[in-house]
Design an enzyme around this catalytic site. Structure first.
Site, mmCIF file in Angstrom:
data_model
loop_
_atom_site.group_PDB
_atom_site.id
_atom_site.type_symbol
_atom_site.label_atom_id
_atom_site.label_comp_id
_atom_site.label_asym_id
_atom_site.label_seq_id
_atom_site.Cartn_x
_atom_site.Cartn_y
_atom_site.Cartn_z
ATOM 1 N N ARG A 237 -6.232 -10.231 -2.381
ATOM 2 C CA ARG A 237 -5.578 -11.218 -1.521
ATOM 3 C C ARG A 237 -6.485 -12.439 -1.364
ATOM 4 N NH1 ARG A 237 -5.828 -10.195 3.112
ATOM 5 N NH2 ARG A 237 -6.896 -8.217 3.120
ATOM 6 N N TYR B 34 -1.125 -10.520 -8.001
ATOM 7 C CA TYR B 34 -1.826 -9.339 -7.489
ATOM 8 C C TYR B 34 -1.322 -8.851 -6.139
ATOM 9 C CZ TYR B 34 -5.618 -5.992 -7.538
ATOM 10 O OH TYR B 34 -6.336 -4.829 -7.604
ATOM 11 N N GLY B 35 -1.097 -7.581 -6.033
ATOM 12 C CA GLY B 35 -0.913 -6.858 -4.763
ATOM 13 C C GLY B 35 -0.217 -7.653 -3.677
ATOM 14 N N LYS C 293 2.541 -7.267 2.594
ATOM 15 C CA LYS C 293 1.854 -7.988 3.663
ATOM 16 C C LYS C 293 2.641 -9.212 4.128
ATOM 17 C CE LYS C 293 -1.284 -4.986 4.000
ATOM 18 N NZ LYS C 293 -2.341 -4.675 3.139
ATOM 19 N N HIS D 283 -0.615 -3.102 10.901
ATOM 20 C CA HIS D 283 -1.364 -2.696 9.704
ATOM 21 C C HIS D 283 -1.913 -1.285 9.943
ATOM 22 C CE1 HIS D 283 -4.807 -3.825 6.680
ATOM 23 N NE2 HIS D 283 -3.814 -3.226 6.066
ATOM 24 N N SER E 189 -8.536 -3.841 5.908
ATOM 25 C CA SER E 189 -8.356 -3.543 4.491
ATOM 26 C C SER E 189 -9.595 -2.848 3.929
ATOM 27 C CB SER E 189 -8.106 -4.850 3.735
ATOM 28 O OG SER E 189 -6.960 -5.483 4.264
ATOM 29 N N ALA E 190 -9.340 -1.799 3.152
ATOM 30 C CA ALA E 190 -10.407 -1.014 2.522
ATOM 31 C C ALA E 190 -11.378 -0.413 3.534
ATOM 32 C CB ALA E 190 -11.147 -1.842 1.464
ATOM 33 N N CYS E 191 -10.854 0.018 4.670
ATOM 34 C CA CYS E 191 -11.683 0.669 5.695
ATOM 35 C C CYS E 191 -11.199 2.081 6.025
ATOM 36 C CB CYS E 191 -11.761 -0.189 6.949
ATOM 37 S SG CYS E 191 -12.709 -1.693 6.706
ATOM 38 N N ASP F 51 -0.319 2.318 5.193
ATOM 39 C CA ASP F 51 -0.738 0.914 5.308
ATOM 40 C C ASP F 51 -0.003 0.142 6.397
ATOM 41 O OD1 ASP F 51 -2.559 -1.069 4.151
ATOM 42 O OD2 ASP F 51 -0.773 -2.110 3.454
ATOM 43 N N ASN G 292 -11.935 -3.801 -6.034
ATOM 44 C CA ASN G 292 -10.597 -3.748 -5.421
ATOM 45 C C ASN G 292 -9.554 -3.226 -6.432
ATOM 46 O OD1 ASN G 292 -8.792 -4.147 -3.194
ATOM 47 N ND2 ASN G 292 -8.039 -6.030 -4.154
ATOM 48 N N ALA G 293 -10.010 -2.437 -7.405
ATOM 49 C CA ALA G 293 -9.052 -1.806 -8.332
ATOM 50 C C ALA G 293 -8.123 -0.902 -7.527
ATOM 51 C CB ALA G 293 -9.805 -0.994 -9.378
ATOM 52 N N ARG G 294 -6.872 -0.793 -7.974
ATOM 53 C CA ARG G 294 -5.868 -0.082 -7.160
ATOM 54 C C ARG G 294 -5.002 0.825 -8.021
ATOM 55 N NH1 ARG G 294 -5.391 -1.486 -1.309
ATOM 56 N NH2 ARG G 294 -7.100 -2.968 -1.062
ATOM 57 N N GLY H 249 -12.619 14.354 4.826
ATOM 58 C CA GLY H 249 -12.016 15.568 5.408
ATOM 59 C C GLY H 249 -12.655 15.998 6.722
ATOM 60 N N ASN I 82 -13.323 14.060 9.073
ATOM 61 C CA ASN I 82 -12.782 13.251 10.180
ATOM 62 C C ASN I 82 -11.799 14.051 11.034
ATOM 63 O OD1 ASN I 82 -14.314 11.044 9.412
ATOM 64 N ND2 ASN I 82 -12.722 10.210 8.071
HETATM 65 P P1 GTP Z 1 -6.188 -1.108 2.233
HETATM 66 O O1 GTP Z 1 -5.285 -0.468 1.222
HETATM 67 O O2 GTP Z 1 -6.969 -2.255 1.679
HETATM 68 O O3 GTP Z 1 -5.483 -1.498 3.490
HETATM 69 O O4 GTP Z 1 -7.365 -0.034 2.543
HETATM 70 P P2 GTP Z 1 -7.432 1.319 3.389
HETATM 71 O O5 GTP Z 1 -7.686 1.007 4.812
HETATM 72 O O6 GTP Z 1 -6.271 2.190 3.070
HETATM 73 O O7 GTP Z 1 -8.791 1.989 2.834
HETATM 74 P P3 GTP Z 1 -9.025 3.283 1.921
HETATM 75 O O8 GTP Z 1 -8.621 4.559 2.614
HETATM 76 O O9 GTP Z 1 -8.429 3.035 0.591
HETATM 77 O O10 GTP Z 1 -10.614 3.313 1.811
HETATM 78 C C1 GTP Z 1 -11.346 2.230 1.295
HETATM 79 C C2 GTP Z 1 -12.728 2.672 0.874
HETATM 80 O O11 GTP Z 1 -13.403 3.282 1.989
HETATM 81 C C3 GTP Z 1 -12.695 3.710 -0.234
HETATM 82 O O12 GTP Z 1 -13.710 3.415 -1.163
HETATM 83 C C4 GTP Z 1 -12.981 5.000 0.482
HETATM 84 O O13 GTP Z 1 -13.626 5.930 -0.361
HETATM 85 C C5 GTP Z 1 -13.863 4.580 1.657
HETATM 86 N N1 GTP Z 1 -13.658 5.484 2.820
HETATM 87 C C6 GTP Z 1 -12.473 5.886 3.333
HETATM 88 N N2 GTP Z 1 -12.638 6.765 4.350
HETATM 89 C C7 GTP Z 1 -13.979 6.922 4.501
HETATM 90 C C8 GTP Z 1 -14.793 7.703 5.392
HETATM 91 O O14 GTP Z 1 -14.316 8.453 6.244
HETATM 92 N N3 GTP Z 1 -16.152 7.579 5.238
HETATM 93 C C9 GTP Z 1 -16.710 6.766 4.291
HETATM 94 N N4 GTP Z 1 -18.034 6.703 4.219
HETATM 95 N N5 GTP Z 1 -15.967 6.019 3.428
HETATM 96 C C10 GTP Z 1 -14.629 6.099 3.529
HETATM 97 C C1 SPV Z 2 -4.949 -4.786 2.065
HETATM 98 O O1 SPV Z 2 -5.655 -5.683 1.614
HETATM 99 O O2 SPV Z 2 -4.936 -4.477 3.284
HETATM 100 C C2 SPV Z 2 -4.100 -3.994 1.145
HETATM 101 C C3 SPV Z 2 -4.002 -4.434 -0.260
HETATM 102 O O3 SPV Z 2 -3.474 -3.040 1.570
HETATM 103 S S1 SPV Z 2 -2.866 -5.735 -0.467
HETATM 104 O O4 SPV Z 2 -1.554 -5.154 -0.731
HETATM 105 O O5 SPV Z 2 -3.328 -6.525 -1.605
HETATM 106 O O6 SPV Z 2 -2.781 -6.510 0.741
HETATM 107 MN MN MN Z 3 -3.801 -2.771 3.821
#
Ligand code: GTP
Ligand code: SPV
Ligand code: MN
Length: 607
Positions: free
Chosen positions: A68, A210-211, A219, A239, A266-268, A291, A381-383, A509, A511
């Site tokens: 994004r 992209y995405g 989004k 979100h 995102s990615a958290c 998501d 950010n490969a998906r 797991g 968590n």
């Molecule tokens: P978006 O699709 O961008 O909205 O991301 P998301 O919030 O769905 O994140 P996702 O679950 O794909 O995790 C993103 C990255 O964080 C990955 O590389 C995971 O391996 C890492 N991750 C997820 N959960 C944990 C966790 O509990 N601990 C740690 N250390 N890393 C984590």
């Molecule tokens: C994010 O960035 O929070 C995603 C990937 O879930 S995208 O669909 O590109 O927004």
């Molecule tokens: Mn997202």
């Protein structure tokens, strides 16, 4: 095409005249159409088969088109103040003129696809229609995985059903001989536009394939446009993942199942939490969504949530049999991979998939790759794009038109310091304060520097379609409406680091141990201590059975770092100042209370 929808037909005519395609294809959503598009893309080199996984394909994008682009994302409201300081604003009339210029003739020699789609289960009172026009077959096949789309949606729209027009073009014809990337795009950032007109509502996206920039149901519609609609209509577009949590001894989907919605940037960690495989025996987690959640108060007074999507667009790096076995099972077949590495024996690979990388790969840009060569093999950010129905732990209620009742809301972020493993809010308003003041380190999900701490309120900073201060007020108003039936609110941080820079908490797991503590709180057990930042787990209250984690590390994870919180209060004070005069008084009062708890005022007396 079999539609009598005059407004839709007129819009498609207008857009076709503007873009001048050589053909128009109305998508019916059939398997035949899907297979035909895939075969066409294989023939043209847009995607390559991944032989190790049935019906799976991989593609590679231009290096400018990998995530994004917040810098080129616009909210165009008549009054600039309505977009608020966290959004990039442009004048709607001027922006439409600019966009018309960009789109003029942009599909010459190519096919224009019309994709009627539905966000949410077809027939759900919470579902909404959109129609995306695109010149990208990759977008068409992705939308078929991510949404309900095709002839049945068009039929359900009838002759005058409301829909959000979503206009998309990758923006440039592929230069002759350019075969190293899957699709063309506007390679200069300044030539890309992801534009929202919430007052229409409508969406125009130019220059990226992209995405979230191109799959406009996600989004653009389900968050930026929907959040604006939701404010006006009294519901919520968030979100958030949605999961069903069932304790030992009970059956998933029984009255003992609790549904939890969680917002992380995102990615958290949303996808990972949504399909978590619990390490504690007997517990089950089922996935409703990973998501986006649309939530509204049901006739019974409880908050109900649907997942408007039908697929996953998940982060590949870090996904492994150990971290997320359910995701690995989901993507065994029928998956489209974007910007991953490929192996000589016809499979895909990314960082973290296996402990040892294969000796030889083709990287996400199509170049030869060896371990230690200094570049990542997959883009960070490969998906993967895969249907929700392929997830072995999909919750049967993900298609429930009424949605699922939400018992708890969780916020979170990537915080190497200061923020403890878990906090429970004192009240709904305090929970709104926790969401509103959330910070997180930036990730590769957006173009720009990763690892920079920024405020990301409710994980909605890039996705809120109106003024963030008004959004806080809307959350407070929803709490007043829900009253005693409001979900309890928590905040988690899986990413706190020790002095050695390593994560203190094992995550994934494990968590489940934090979710279990939340359930105990909901059941009224005395498992918490009260602090100025909220209720924290009492010593020994997080179940550590079978986990090799010292009491000392647990204490560090749950410690209130007083200096850290004083710095945090300064950052929150700055955040609120930037949103004035629209920060609700209730939140300012809570900030002042927090500051008093740390022996200062929120006016900057702290170090
Ligand atoms: P978006 O699709 O961008 O909205 O991301 P998301 O919030 O769905 O994140 P996702 O679950 O794909 O995790 C993103 C990255 O964080 C990955 O590389 C995971 O391996 C890492 N991750 C997820 N959960 C944990 C966790 O509990 N601990 C740690 N250390 N890393 C984590
Ligand atoms: C994010 O960035 O929070 C995603 C990937 O879930 S995208 O669909 O590109 O927004
Ligand atoms: Mn997202």
């Amino acid at each position: 095409m079999a539609t009598q929808h005059a407004r839709l037909l007129a819009w498609v005519d207008d857009m076709a005249a503007l873009c001048a395609p050589s053909a128009i294809h109305w998508c019916d959503g059939s398997d035949r159409e899907y297979q035909g598009l895939l075969a066409g893309m294989v023939a043209s080199g847009t995607i390559v088969p991944v032989p190790a996984r049935p019906e799976s394909f991989a593609c590679r994008t231009h290096p400018s088109d990998v995530a994004r682009i917040e810098d080129r994302t616009f909210i165009c409201t008549t009054d600039r103040a309505d977009a608020g300081p966290t959004n990039k604003w442009a004048d709607p009339i001027e922006m439409k003129a600019t966009l018309r210029g960009r789109f003029t003739g942009c599909m010459a020699g190519r096919t224009l696809y019309v994709i009627p789609f539905c966000m949410g289960p077809l027939g759900s009172p919470m579902a909404r229609f959109g129609v995306e026009i695109t010149d990208s077959p990759y977008v068409v096949v992705s939308m078929r995985i991510m949404t309900r789309m095709g002839a049945n949606v068009l039929a359900a729209m009838g002759a005058d059903g409301a829909f959000v027009p979503c206009m998309h073009s990758v923006g440039a014809p592929l230069a002759p001989g350019r075969s190293d990337v899957s699709w063309p795009c506007a390679t200069e950032l300044a030539d890309k536009y992801i534009v929202h007109f919430p007052e229409d509502p409508s969406i125009w996206s130019f220059g990226s394939g992209y995405g979230g920039n191109a799959l406009l149901g996600k989004k653009c519609f389900a968050l930026r446009i929907a959040s604006h609609l939701a404010r006006d209509e009294g519901w919520m577009a968030e979100h958030m993942l949605i999961l069903g949590l069932t304790p030992p001894g009970a059956a998933p989907g029984s009255s003992h199942t609790r549904y939890v919605a969680a917002a992380f940037p995102s990615a958290c960690g949303k996808t990972n939490l949504a399909m978590l495989q619990p390490s504690l025996p007997g517990w089950t987690v089922r996935c409703v969504g990973d998501d986006i959640a649309w939530m509204r108060t049901d006739s019974d007074g409880w908050l109900h949530a649907i997942n408007p999507e039908a697929g996953f667009f998940g982060v590949a790096p870090g996904t492994s049999q150990e971290s997320n076995p359910n995701a690995m099972a989901t993507i065994r077949r029928g998956t489209i991979f974007t910007n991953v590495a490929t192996t000589p024996d016809g499979d895909v690979w990314w960082e973290g998939m296996t402990a040892e990388p294969p000796p030889q790969l083709t990287d996400w840009q199509g170049r030869p790759w060896q371990p230690g060569c200094g570049r990542p093999a997959a883009h960070p950010n490969a998906r993967f794009t895969a249907p929700l129905s392929q997830c072995p732990v999909v919750d049967p209620r993900f298609v429930d038109p009424k949605g699922v009742p939400i018992s708890a809301i969780v916020f979170g972020g990537r915080r190497p310091r200061t923020v403890p493993l878990v906090i429970e809010a004192h009240s709904w308003a305090h929970g709104v304060f926790l969401g509103a003041t959330a910070g997180s380190e930036t990730t590769a999900a957006t173009i720009g520097q990763s690892g920079v701490l920024r405020r990301d309120p409710f994980a909605m900073l890039p996705f809120c379609g109106y003024h963030m201060g008004d959004y806080f007020a809307h959350w407070l108003e929803m709490g007043r409406r829900l009253g005693a039936k409001a979900p309890r609110i928590f905040f988690v941080n899986w990413f706190r680091k020790g002095a050695d820079g390593r994560y203190l908490w094992p995550g994934f797991g494990e968590n489940i141990r934090v979710l279990k503590w939340m359930c105990e709180r909901l059941d009224g057990h005395e498992v918490a201590v009260d602090t100025p930042i909220g209720h924290l787990p009492r010593s020994g209250a997080i179940d550590r059975s079978g986990l090799d984690l010292d009491e000392a590390v647990m204490a560090e994870l749950c410690a209130v770092d007083r200096d850290g919180w004083r710095r945090e209060i300064t950052l929150i004070t700055e955040e609120f100042a930037s949103l004035e005069p629209r920060v609700p008084a209730e939140l300012r009062t809570l900030l002042a209370e927090l500051a008093r708890g740390f022996g200062g005022t929120s006016q900057g007396r702290q170090a």
